[in-house]
Design a protein around this motif. Structure first.
Motif, mmCIF file in Angstrom:
data_model
loop_
_atom_site.group_PDB
_atom_site.id
_atom_site.type_symbol
_atom_site.label_atom_id
_atom_site.label_comp_id
_atom_site.label_asym_id
_atom_site.label_seq_id
_atom_site.Cartn_x
_atom_site.Cartn_y
_atom_site.Cartn_z
ATOM 1 N N MET A 65 71.595 49.614 73.772
ATOM 2 C CA MET A 65 70.347 50.328 73.514
ATOM 3 C C MET A 65 69.234 49.802 74.419
ATOM 4 O O MET A 65 68.450 50.567 74.996
ATOM 5 N N LYS A 66 69.196 48.481 74.547
ATOM 6 C CA LYS A 66 68.174 47.857 75.384
ATOM 7 C C LYS A 66 68.379 48.229 76.853
ATOM 8 O O LYS A 66 67.432 48.600 77.561
ATOM 9 N N GLU A 67 69.625 48.163 77.333
ATOM 10 C CA GLU A 67 69.920 48.474 78.732
ATOM 11 C C GLU A 67 69.585 49.928 79.066
ATOM 12 O O GLU A 67 69.024 50.223 80.126
ATOM 13 N N VAL A 68 69.942 50.833 78.164
ATOM 14 C CA VAL A 68 69.668 52.259 78.390
ATOM 15 C C VAL A 68 68.166 52.523 78.416
ATOM 16 O O VAL A 68 67.659 53.269 79.263
ATOM 17 N N SER A 69 67.440 51.902 77.496
ATOM 18 C CA SER A 69 65.986 52.073 77.452
ATOM 19 C C SER A 69 65.344 51.587 78.737
ATOM 20 O O SER A 69 64.447 52.237 79.284
ATOM 21 N N TYR A 70 65.794 50.446 79.230
ATOM 22 C CA TYR A 70 65.262 49.900 80.476
ATOM 23 C C TYR A 70 65.566 50.832 81.653
ATOM 24 O O TYR A 70 64.724 51.053 82.526
ATOM 25 N N GLU A 71 66.790 51.383 81.662
ATOM 26 C CA GLU A 71 67.170 52.239 82.794
ATOM 27 C C GLU A 71 66.400 53.549 82.782
ATOM 28 O O GLU A 71 66.040 54.080 83.839
ATOM 29 N N LEU A 72 66.120 54.084 81.610
ATOM 30 C CA LEU A 72 65.281 55.285 81.526
ATOM 31 C C LEU A 72 63.865 54.983 82.008
ATOM 32 O O LEU A 72 63.218 55.831 82.635
ATOM 33 N N GLN A 73 63.403 53.779 81.725
ATOM 34 C CA GLN A 73 62.082 53.361 82.204
ATOM 35 C C GLN A 73 62.049 53.362 83.726
ATOM 36 O O GLN A 73 61.061 53.765 84.340
ATOM 37 N N VAL A 107 53.363 45.604 100.813
ATOM 38 C CA VAL A 107 53.526 46.273 99.519
ATOM 39 C C VAL A 107 54.907 46.913 99.435
ATOM 40 O O VAL A 107 55.598 46.819 98.414
ATOM 41 N N LYS A 108 55.314 47.537 100.528
ATOM 42 C CA LYS A 108 56.626 48.187 100.575
ATOM 43 C C LYS A 108 57.738 47.175 100.323
ATOM 44 O O LYS A 108 58.680 47.433 99.565
ATOM 45 N N GLY A 109 57.623 45.997 100.965
ATOM 46 C CA GLY A 109 58.637 44.960 100.784
ATOM 47 C C GLY A 109 58.719 44.474 99.352
ATOM 48 O O GLY A 109 59.818 44.283 98.806
ATOM 49 N N ARG A 110 57.556 44.294 98.736
ATOM 50 C CA ARG A 110 57.548 43.837 97.338
ATOM 51 C C ARG A 110 58.140 44.891 96.415
ATOM 52 O O ARG A 110 58.884 44.569 95.478
ATOM 53 N N LEU A 111 57.816 46.154 96.687
ATOM 54 C CA LEU A 111 58.339 47.238 95.845
ATOM 55 C C LEU A 111 59.849 47.370 95.986
ATOM 56 O O LEU A 111 60.546 47.646 95.000
ATOM 57 N N GLU A 112 60.355 47.180 97.176
ATOM 58 C CA GLU A 112 61.809 47.283 97.378
ATOM 59 C C GLU A 112 62.545 46.226 96.562
ATOM 60 O O GLU A 112 63.618 46.482 96.020
ATOM 61 N N LYS A 113 61.968 45.037 96.474
ATOM 62 C CA LYS A 113 62.584 43.982 95.663
ATOM 63 C C LYS A 113 62.504 44.316 94.176
ATOM 64 O O LYS A 113 63.458 44.120 93.426
ATOM 65 N N LEU A 114 61.344 44.831 93.765
ATOM 66 C CA LEU A 114 61.158 45.170 92.352
ATOM 67 C C LEU A 114 62.055 46.323 91.912
ATOM 68 O O LEU A 114 62.521 46.366 90.778
ATOM 69 N N MET A 115 62.286 47.274 92.832
ATOM 70 C CA MET A 115 63.083 48.458 92.490
ATOM 71 C C MET A 115 64.573 48.271 92.766
ATOM 72 O O MET A 115 65.335 49.228 92.703
ATOM 73 N N ASP A 116 64.986 47.056 93.045
ATOM 74 C CA ASP A 116 66.405 46.764 93.255
ATOM 75 C C ASP A 116 67.197 47.205 92.025
ATOM 76 O O ASP A 116 66.926 46.752 90.908
ATOM 77 N N PRO A 117 68.162 48.111 92.190
ATOM 78 C CA PRO A 117 68.893 48.643 91.030
ATOM 79 C C PRO A 117 69.698 47.601 90.270
ATOM 80 O O PRO A 117 70.129 47.852 89.141
ATOM 81 N N THR A 118 69.923 46.426 90.871
ATOM 82 C CA THR A 118 70.688 45.384 90.172
ATOM 83 C C THR A 118 69.806 44.535 89.256
ATOM 84 O O THR A 118 70.309 43.711 88.499
ATOM 85 N N VAL A 119 68.481 44.752 89.342
ATOM 86 C CA VAL A 119 67.539 43.989 88.519
ATOM 87 C C VAL A 119 67.226 44.765 87.242
ATOM 88 O O VAL A 119 67.004 45.974 87.281
ATOM 89 N N ILE A 120 67.218 44.085 86.095
ATOM 90 C CA ILE A 120 66.899 44.735 84.819
ATOM 91 C C ILE A 120 65.448 45.199 84.845
ATOM 92 O O ILE A 120 64.534 44.416 85.081
ATOM 93 N N PHE A 121 65.254 46.482 84.578
ATOM 94 C CA PHE A 121 63.914 47.074 84.675
ATOM 95 C C PHE A 121 63.243 47.064 83.308
ATOM 96 O O PHE A 121 63.232 48.051 82.585
ATOM 97 N N ASP A 122 62.650 45.932 82.955
ATOM 98 C CA ASP A 122 61.986 45.828 81.658
ATOM 99 C C ASP A 122 60.508 46.195 81.774
ATOM 100 O O ASP A 122 60.043 46.619 82.836
ATOM 101 N N GLU A 123 59.779 46.047 80.691
ATOM 102 C CA GLU A 123 58.371 46.450 80.674
ATOM 103 C C GLU A 123 57.527 45.656 81.664
ATOM 104 O O GLU A 123 56.614 46.191 82.295
ATOM 105 N N GLU A 124 57.842 44.378 81.803
ATOM 106 C CA GLU A 124 57.089 43.541 82.735
ATOM 107 C C GLU A 124 57.283 44.006 84.171
ATOM 108 O O GLU A 124 56.332 44.088 84.947
ATOM 109 N N LEU A 125 58.532 44.359 84.518
ATOM 110 C CA LEU A 125 58.821 44.841 85.868
ATOM 111 C C LEU A 125 58.158 46.194 86.105
ATOM 112 O O LEU A 125 57.623 46.466 87.191
#
Length: 417
Positions: free
Chosen positions: A267-275, A301-319
């Motif tokens: 449930m947590k993983e799916v919620s994060y991925e929808l985010q 900015v582009k470089g930082r965003l590419e790291k943040l949007m890495d699909p292998t990273v869990i996309f939680d609220e903080e991210l």
């Protein structure tokens, strides 16, 4: 009623049941035991332990907690709830030790719960308050998870399910045993786990619909904001929206495969991925805008965003917050409109120019050219000081048509391309 705990050295001024204002007395009790006349082994003001240091030495020292039990000046505490007498120093260490378990304090000998002990009443009360808070939180959680069929049915009444994910919505309806075709049928029993799963599946479907519809409306792919006047046609959807739809389909397939229950981790993983899918359209548009731009700060900015949007990273609220902050910061460098679509329309109408009169500097800040729409003078951008305008009806290098402002496909003056 005022607290009765007092001795010649200390007296509590609080009411009974409140946290005591006096410290435990560390002076030996001056009383003697009725059964033998020997000195009490307890503390002044505490209930006298019924065990004698001389007459009951074997019983007193058979349970070793701190190793001080046989010392001639050792003091003991009587636990009224279970009747055991325990050496004070060891008992205090026992009661103050940290534990991963949440529960009431217990006797170290028999594990009976300690409810009544004036000497350590503050510790007992603090523990009780902690336990009470945990119970309240658990009960609140249990109430929130007391899902009813009607809760799920209300979600499924969203008319947008007639456009998106109709098959999945019908599957939940059939399993739930609701809807026009199931009214006369006897509803089968569903466990709490099954209801929880169906509720989560319905919530995920609703979230997915909202993401897709919002993305379409921003790209002008939707012909009706109500979302109910047309069927989902992949041939009419922009490229990025097709990718978004494919991503969401993958998420939904994983969720809808569950049939009995669903793990909290999933449930947590799916919620994060929808985010993540929610922010993807804005990230893609950023990538389009930044393509070919040499601004160093923007590239950072582009470089930082590419790291943040890495699909292998869990996309939680903080991210998610970090990504949105970076996207907002990027507008400074390539001039995001920073206004709603209705505000944009109002501005264009107020200026009163035909399509093709709006342009942008090398960093994307918007400006307009009046009259025929051809540049006759050069100036500097008030936001970033980059050159704007041009001469001889030609734009200065780096400037371009701002079609995002008035949806123009070409400049009003032909040579301004």
């Amino acid at each position: 009623m005022k607290c009765p705990w007092k001795c010649e050295h200390h007296q509590c001024k609080k009411h009974c049941g409140e946290k005591c204002s006096r410290p435990p007395c560390d002076q030996p009790c001056k009383l003697t035991l009725e059964k033998c006349g020997h000195p009490c082994i307890g503390f002044c003001g505490d209930p006298c332990p019924p065990v004698c240091r001389e007459c009951d030495k074997e019983e007193l020292t058979e349970f070793i907690l701190s190793g001080s039990e046989e010392e001639p000046d050792a003091r003991f505490v009587y636990l009224e709830d279970c009747g055991h007498t325990v050496e004070a120093e060891g008992l205090e260490m026992w009661l103050n030790q940290k534990s991963s378990e949440i529960g009431m304090k217990r006797c170290p000998r028999c594990q009976a719960t300690i409810y009544n002990n004036r000497r350590y009443q503050n510790i007992v009360l603090e523990t009780y308050e902690t336990v009470k808070k945990v119970k309240a939180k658990f009960n609140s959680y249990s109430n929130k998870n007391n899902i009813k069929r009607r809760d799920i049915e209300l979600i499924l009444q969203d008319r947008r399910f007639g456009v998106y994910f109709t098959t999945y919505a019908k599957k939940i309806t059939v399993t739930l045993g609701v809807g026009p075709t199931n009214r006369r049928k006897k509803q089968k029993f569903l466990s709490d786990g099954e209801l929880k799963l169906l509720y989560f599946q319905a919530q995920v479907l609703k979230k997915a619909v909202s993401i897709l519809q919002e993305s379409e409306e921003k790209d002008g792919a939707s012909q009706n904001r109500s979302g109910i006047s047309y069927r989902f046609d992949m041939q009419k959807v922009p490229k990025f929206n097709k990718v978004l739809k494919a991503n969401i389909d993958t998420i939904l397939e994983r969720v809808m495969q569950q049939t009995v229950t669903i793990a909290p981790q999933m449930m947590k993983e799916v919620s994060y991925e929808l985010q993540r899918q929610m922010i993807l359209p804005a990230y893609w548009k950023f990538q389009e805008k930044v393509a070919g731009n040499c601004n160093e700060k923007l590239l950072m900015v582009k470089g930082r965003l590419e790291k943040l949007m890495d699909p292998t990273v869990i996309f939680d609220e903080e991210l998610d917050k970090k990504v949105r902050n970076e996207l907002k910061a990027s507008e400074e460098y390539f001039g995001g409109l920073g206004i709603s679509d209705s505000e944009r329309v109002m501005i264009v109408q107020a200026v009163g120019l035909k399509q093709g009169h709006w342009f942008k500097c090398p960093n994307g800040h918007i400006y307009c050219i009046g009259e025929c729409g051809g540049a006759t003078q050069q100036s500097t951008c008030p936001d970033c000081k980059a050159p704007i305008g041009g001469v001889d009806h030609r734009l200065v290098s780096g400037n371009a048509l701002a079609s995002e402002m008035d949806r123009a496909s070409a400049p009003a003056y032909p040579s301004m391309r």
